[in-house]
Write a protein that holds these residues in place. Structure first.
Motif, PDB file in Angstrom:
ATOM      1  N   MET A  35       0.835  -1.204   0.000  1.00 25.27           N
ATOM      2  CA  MET A  35       0.000   0.000   0.000  1.00 25.27           C
ATOM      3  C   MET A  35       0.873   1.258   0.000  1.00 25.27           C
ATOM      4  N   ILE A  36       1.906   1.272   0.826  1.00 24.68           N
ATOM      5  CA  ILE A  36       2.805   2.425   0.889  1.00 24.68           C
ATOM      6  C   ILE A  36       3.454   2.671  -0.463  1.00 24.68           C
ATOM      7  N   ALA A  37       3.931   1.606  -1.093  1.00 25.37           N
ATOM      8  CA  ALA A  37       4.598   1.736  -2.389  1.00 25.37           C
ATOM      9  C   ALA A  37       3.624   2.201  -3.471  1.00 25.37           C
ATOM     10  N   CYS A  38       2.416   1.660  -3.462  1.00 25.94           N
ATOM     11  CA  CYS A  38       1.420   2.034  -4.479  1.00 25.94           C
ATOM     12  C   CYS A  38       0.993   3.486  -4.332  1.00 25.94           C
ATOM     13  N   LYS A  70      -9.785  -1.109   1.021  1.00 29.12           N
ATOM     14  CA  LYS A  70      -8.612  -0.266   0.762  1.00 29.12           C
ATOM     15  C   LYS A  70      -8.364   0.725   1.887  1.00 29.12           C
ATOM     16  N   ARG A  71      -9.410   1.358   2.402  1.00 29.01           N
ATOM     17  CA  ARG A  71      -9.224   2.370   3.440  1.00 29.01           C
ATOM     18  C   ARG A  71      -8.672   1.757   4.725  1.00 29.01           C
ATOM     19  N   GLU A  72      -9.144   0.593   5.100  1.00 31.17           N
ATOM     20  CA  GLU A  72      -8.626  -0.059   6.305  1.00 31.17           C
ATOM     21  C   GLU A  72      -7.147  -0.388   6.122  1.00 31.17           C
ATOM     22  N   CYS A  73      -6.780  -0.812   4.934  1.00 27.52           N
ATOM     23  CA  CYS A  73      -5.386  -1.112   4.636  1.00 27.52           C
ATOM     24  C   CYS A  73      -4.547   0.167   4.708  1.00 27.52           C
ATOM     25  N   PHE A  74      -5.081   1.259   4.178  1.00 31.13           N
ATOM     26  CA  PHE A  74      -4.361   2.527   4.222  1.00 31.13           C
ATOM     27  C   PHE A  74      -4.160   2.979   5.662  1.00 31.13           C
ATOM     28  N   ASP A  75      -5.188   2.862   6.470  1.00 37.51           N
ATOM     29  CA  ASP A  75      -5.075   3.262   7.879  1.00 37.51           C
ATOM     30  C   ASP A  75      -4.005   2.437   8.593  1.00 37.51           C
ATOM     31  N   ALA A  76      -3.930   1.155   8.266  1.00 41.27           N
ATOM     32  CA  ALA A  76      -2.899   0.298   8.859  1.00 41.27           C
ATOM     33  C   ALA A  76      -1.512   0.720   8.384  1.00 41.27           C
ATOM     34  N   ALA A  77      -1.419   1.106   7.120  1.00 39.36           N
ATOM     35  CA  ALA A  77      -0.138   1.582   6.584  1.00 39.36           C
ATOM     36  C   ALA A  77       0.299   2.862   7.281  1.00 39.36           C
ATOM     37  N   LEU A 120       7.463   6.356   2.573  1.00 37.97           N
ATOM     38  CA  LEU A 120       6.899   6.566   3.912  1.00 37.97           C
ATOM     39  C   LEU A 120       6.617   8.040   4.135  1.00 37.97           C
ATOM     40  N   ALA A 121       7.575   8.889   3.764  1.00 39.04           N
ATOM     41  CA  ALA A 121       7.405  10.336   3.953  1.00 39.04           C
ATOM     42  C   ALA A 121       6.214  10.856   3.164  1.00 39.04           C
ATOM     43  N   GLN A 122       6.066  10.380   1.941  1.00 40.26           N
ATOM     44  CA  GLN A 122       4.963  10.857   1.115  1.00 40.26           C
ATOM     45  C   GLN A 122       3.617  10.430   1.690  1.00 40.26           C
ATOM     46  N   LEU A 123       3.558   9.206   2.216  1.00 38.83           N
ATOM     47  CA  LEU A 123       2.281   8.745   2.767  1.00 38.83           C
ATOM     48  C   LEU A 123       1.904   9.549   4.012  1.00 38.83           C
TER      49      LEU A 123
END
Length: 224
Positions: A35-38, A70-77, A120-123
């Motif tokens: 998710m972070i990479a995408c 997707k949103r739950e995955c993003f929150d975990a990321a 990581l910084a961008q996310l």
């Protein structure tokens, strides 16, 4: 009897010995990393579940075993990134550091981590704000009490020289501007200004300036 031993040997090789929960955690982290990479490559809005499962080399079924969407995955990321930054900041300072020294060292560690991991910084500084603007308030609630706690633990009086929330906002803008300009690798260059900005509200101009000079390599400030 010998045959039985052989069967047991084969079974021990074929059957996994790693606990299932460890395997699940590893798989979950792989999805989070994907998710972070995408998000770095395409943005959160443009990222699809298909992108994530392809990046993580898993099936769609596996993704939905770990995350509802997707949103739950993003929150975990995001949680994973924040924890990595927090760990870096805490690990950079020692119990013997004065509060201003601790802030400078923690700021250096977080800037270096973001420079080393621009995704990581961008996310954290870009995508998270775009997805949920209220995340800025979450950052404030994590960071400002931690800074105040340094002065309390260090036994030094914490002055009210400037508004800490304004200082936080300035630091956030400085970092964000570098990231959206594609200059995450240059973030450590911000250390003198970030250190000064973070220390000023609690310790005043002189102590903040001394740490900023140390951050910039000015050895003369060591006597301050």
């Amino acid at each position: 009897m010998q045959k039985r031993r052989g069967t047991e040997t084969v079974r021990s090789v074929l059957e996994p010995t790693i606990p299932i929960d460890v395997g699940v955690l590893s798989q979950r982290q792989r999805i989070v990393d994907a998710m972070i990479a995408c998000c770095a490559e395409k943005s959160y809005a443009a990222t699809t579940i298909a992108d994530i499962v392809s990046q993580a080399s898993i099936s769609r079924t596996t993704f939905y075993k770990r995350f509802a969407g997707k949103r739950e995955c993003f929150d975990a990321a995001l949680d994973s990134c924040i924890e990595e930054l927090r760990t870096a900041a805490v690990g950079a300072r020692s119990a013997d550091d004065s509060p201003p020294e601790a802030v400078r060292k923690a700021a250096a560690a977080t800037l270096e981590l973001m420079a080393a991991k621009p995704d990581l910084a961008q996310l954290v500084m870009g995508e998270a704000v775009a997805v949920e603007p209220a995340v800025i308030e979450r950052y404030r609630k994590l960071l400002l009490p931690a800074l105040e706690g340094l002065w309390e633990a260090g036994g030094e009086p914490s002055g009210s020289h400037t508004d800490p929330q304004l200082a936080f906002g300035r630091a956030q803008v400085l970092i964000y501007n570098e990231i959206i300009a594609g200059r995450a690798a240059d973030l450590p260059r911000l250390l003198p200004e970030i250190a000064y900005t973070a220390i000023l509200p609690f310790a005043g101009h002189e102590k903040a300036l001394a740490q900023a000079r140390l951050a910039g390599g000015d050895e003369s400030s060591r006597s301050r």
